[in-house]
Design a protein around this motif. Structure first.
Motif, PDB file in Angstrom:
ATOM      1  N   PRO A   1       0.828  -1.209   0.000  1.00 33.80           N
ATOM      2  CA  PRO A   1       0.000   0.000   0.000  1.00 33.80           C
ATOM      3  C   PRO A   1       0.862   1.259   0.000  1.00 33.80           C
ATOM      4  CG  PRO A   1      -0.600  -1.463   1.826  1.00 33.80           C
ATOM      5  CD  PRO A   1       0.635  -2.014   1.201  1.00 33.80           C
ATOM      6  N   ALA A   2       0.411   2.282  -0.706  1.00 35.54           N
ATOM      7  CA  ALA A   2       1.152   3.550  -0.780  1.00 35.54           C
ATOM      8  C   ALA A   2       1.380   4.144   0.608  1.00 35.54           C
ATOM      9  CB  ALA A   2       0.412   4.540  -1.674  1.00 35.54           C
ATOM     10  N   SER A   3       0.495   3.863   1.550  1.00 36.44           N
ATOM     11  CA  SER A   3       0.657   4.383   2.910  1.00 36.44           C
ATOM     12  C   SER A   3       1.865   3.773   3.611  1.00 36.44           C
ATOM     13  CB  SER A   3      -0.608   4.136   3.728  1.00 36.44           C
ATOM     14  OG  SER A   3      -0.878   2.749   3.804  1.00 36.44           O
ATOM     15  N   ASN A   4       2.393   2.669   3.086  1.00 36.89           N
ATOM     16  CA  ASN A   4       3.569   2.014   3.674  1.00 36.89           C
ATOM     17  C   ASN A   4       4.880   2.406   3.006  1.00 36.89           C
ATOM     18  OD1 ASN A   4       1.827   0.723   5.395  1.00 36.89           O
ATOM     19  ND2 ASN A   4       2.008  -1.272   4.442  1.00 36.89           N
ATOM     20  N   PHE A   5       4.836   3.227   1.960  1.00 40.33           N
ATOM     21  CA  PHE A   5       6.063   3.656   1.301  1.00 40.33           C
ATOM     22  C   PHE A   5       6.872   4.530   2.257  1.00 40.33           C
ATOM     23  CE2 PHE A   5       3.938   3.706  -3.178  1.00 40.33           C
ATOM     24  CZ  PHE A   5       3.796   2.342  -3.124  1.00 40.33           C
ATOM     25  N   VAL A   6       8.185   4.287   2.313  1.00 43.01           N
ATOM     26  CA  VAL A   6       9.080   5.031   3.186  1.00 43.01           C
ATOM     27  C   VAL A   6      10.262   5.511   2.349  1.00 43.01           C
ATOM     28  CG1 VAL A   6      10.577   4.873   5.216  1.00 43.01           C
ATOM     29  CG2 VAL A   6       8.431   3.615   5.168  1.00 43.01           C
ATOM     30  N   GLU A   7      10.668   6.755   2.535  1.00 38.83           N
ATOM     31  CA  GLU A   7      11.820   7.276   1.812  1.00 38.83           C
ATOM     32  C   GLU A   7      13.020   6.365   2.047  1.00 38.83           C
ATOM     33  OE1 GLU A   7      14.497  11.323   1.256  1.00 38.83           O
ATOM     34  OE2 GLU A   7      13.108  11.181   2.933  1.00 38.83           O
TER      35      GLU A   7
ATOM     36  N   TRP B   1       9.083   6.293  -7.244  1.00 38.90           N
ATOM     37  CA  TRP B   1       9.985   5.164  -7.396  1.00 38.90           C
ATOM     38  C   TRP B   1      10.934   5.462  -8.554  1.00 38.90           C
ATOM     39  CZ3 TRP B   1      10.413   1.467  -3.906  1.00 38.90           C
ATOM     40  CH2 TRP B   1       9.368   1.281  -3.002  1.00 38.90           C
ATOM     41  N   LYS B   2      12.220   5.443  -8.297  1.00 33.66           N
ATOM     42  CA  LYS B   2      13.247   5.712  -9.314  1.00 33.66           C
ATOM     43  C   LYS B   2      14.011   4.433  -9.618  1.00 33.66           C
ATOM     44  CE  LYS B   2      12.457  10.127  -9.157  1.00 33.66           C
ATOM     45  NZ  LYS B   2      11.726  10.786 -10.160  1.00 33.66           N
ATOM     46  N   CYS B   3      14.118   4.129 -10.899  1.00 34.93           N
ATOM     47  CA  CYS B   3      14.856   2.948 -11.348  1.00 34.93           C
ATOM     48  C   CYS B   3      16.345   3.297 -11.379  1.00 34.93           C
ATOM     49  CB  CYS B   3      14.368   2.568 -12.741  1.00 34.93           C
ATOM     50  SG  CYS B   3      14.992   0.989 -13.301  1.00 34.93           S
ATOM     51  N   LEU B   4      17.156   2.526 -10.665  1.00 40.55           N
ATOM     52  CA  LEU B   4      18.596   2.736 -10.654  1.00 40.55           C
ATOM     53  C   LEU B   4      19.202   1.885 -11.763  1.00 40.55           C
ATOM     54  CD1 LEU B   4      19.198   2.557  -6.804  1.00 40.55           C
ATOM     55  CD2 LEU B   4      18.770   4.571  -8.212  1.00 40.55           C
TER      56      LEU B   4
ATOM     57  N   LEU C   1      16.428  -2.264 -10.136  1.00 40.88           N
ATOM     58  CA  LEU C   1      16.384  -1.944  -8.719  1.00 40.88           C
ATOM     59  C   LEU C   1      15.722  -0.582  -8.581  1.00 40.88           C
ATOM     60  CD1 LEU C   1      17.332  -2.692  -5.836  1.00 40.88           C
ATOM     61  CD2 LEU C   1      19.417  -1.428  -6.347  1.00 40.88           C
ATOM     62  N   LYS C   2      14.705  -0.479  -7.719  1.00 42.65           N
ATOM     63  CA  LYS C   2      13.996   0.798  -7.554  1.00 42.65           C
ATOM     64  C   LYS C   2      14.136   1.317  -6.135  1.00 42.65           C
ATOM     65  CE  LYS C   2      10.774   0.955 -11.312  1.00 42.65           C
ATOM     66  NZ  LYS C   2       9.389   1.122 -11.713  1.00 42.65           N
ATOM     67  N   LEU C   3      14.252   2.628  -6.041  1.00 41.41           N
ATOM     68  CA  LEU C   3      14.400   3.331  -4.781  1.00 41.41           C
ATOM     69  C   LEU C   3      13.281   4.353  -4.666  1.00 41.41           C
ATOM     70  CD1 LEU C   3      16.291   4.007  -2.322  1.00 41.41           C
ATOM     71  CD2 LEU C   3      17.367   5.673  -3.827  1.00 41.41           C
ATOM     72  N   TYR C   4      12.632   4.403  -3.515  1.00 42.01           N
ATOM     73  CA  TYR C   4      11.572   5.393  -3.273  1.00 42.01           C
ATOM     74  C   TYR C   4      12.240   6.633  -2.713  1.00 42.01           C
ATOM     75  CZ  TYR C   4       7.045   7.281  -1.932  1.00 42.01           C
ATOM     76  OH  TYR C   4       5.913   8.070  -1.815  1.00 42.01           O
ATOM     77  N   THR C   5      12.289   7.686  -3.520  1.00 41.86           N
ATOM     78  CA  THR C   5      13.037   8.880  -3.134  1.00 41.86           C
ATOM     79  C   THR C   5      12.461  10.129  -3.785  1.00 41.86           C
ATOM     80  OG1 THR C   5      15.271   9.788  -2.923  1.00 41.86           O
ATOM     81  CG2 THR C   5      14.730   8.701  -5.008  1.00 41.86           C
ATOM     82  N   SER C   6      13.026  11.270  -3.430  1.00 38.54           N
ATOM     83  CA  SER C   6      12.610  12.555  -3.978  1.00 38.54           C
ATOM     84  C   SER C   6      13.765  13.168  -4.750  1.00 38.54           C
ATOM     85  CB  SER C   6      12.218  13.494  -2.826  1.00 38.54           C
ATOM     86  OG  SER C   6      11.944  14.781  -3.311  1.00 38.54           O
ATOM     87  N   THR C   7      13.449  13.862  -5.833  1.00 38.54           N
ATOM     88  CA  THR C   7      14.478  14.584  -6.586  1.00 38.54           C
ATOM     89  C   THR C   7      14.256  16.087  -6.543  1.00 38.54           C
ATOM     90  OG1 THR C   7      13.216  14.304  -8.632  1.00 38.54           O
ATOM     91  CG2 THR C   7      14.925  12.659  -8.159  1.00 38.54           C
TER      92      THR C   7
END
Length: 69
Positions: free
Chosen positions: A27-33, A59-62, A45-51
């Protein structure tokens, strides 16, 4: 991604992503930076982050073997 440990292993969760770019079953409510998963749909590999300084998170694909900007 490089991790070093003498006694511990590191296992990434492998999850499929939907058409909107979010992992299926989390769930989106469980996403953590800083959250990291392996996207089996897009094979990266994806990282949940801000740019943008923390205003929006995605979600950013590395894909490169360097530190992302």
């Amino acid at each position: 991604l490089v991790l070093e440990a003498r006694t511990k292993g590191f296992v990434l969760n492998r999850v499929a992503f939907d058409a909107s770019g979010n992992p299926i079953g989390i769930p989106a409510s469980n996403f953590v930076e800083g959250m990291m998963v392996y996207d089996v749909t897009n094979k990266c590999l994806k990282l949940y982050t801000s740019t943008d300084g923390g205003n929006t998170f995605n979600w950013k694909c590395l894909t490169s073997q360097t530190c992302p900007d």
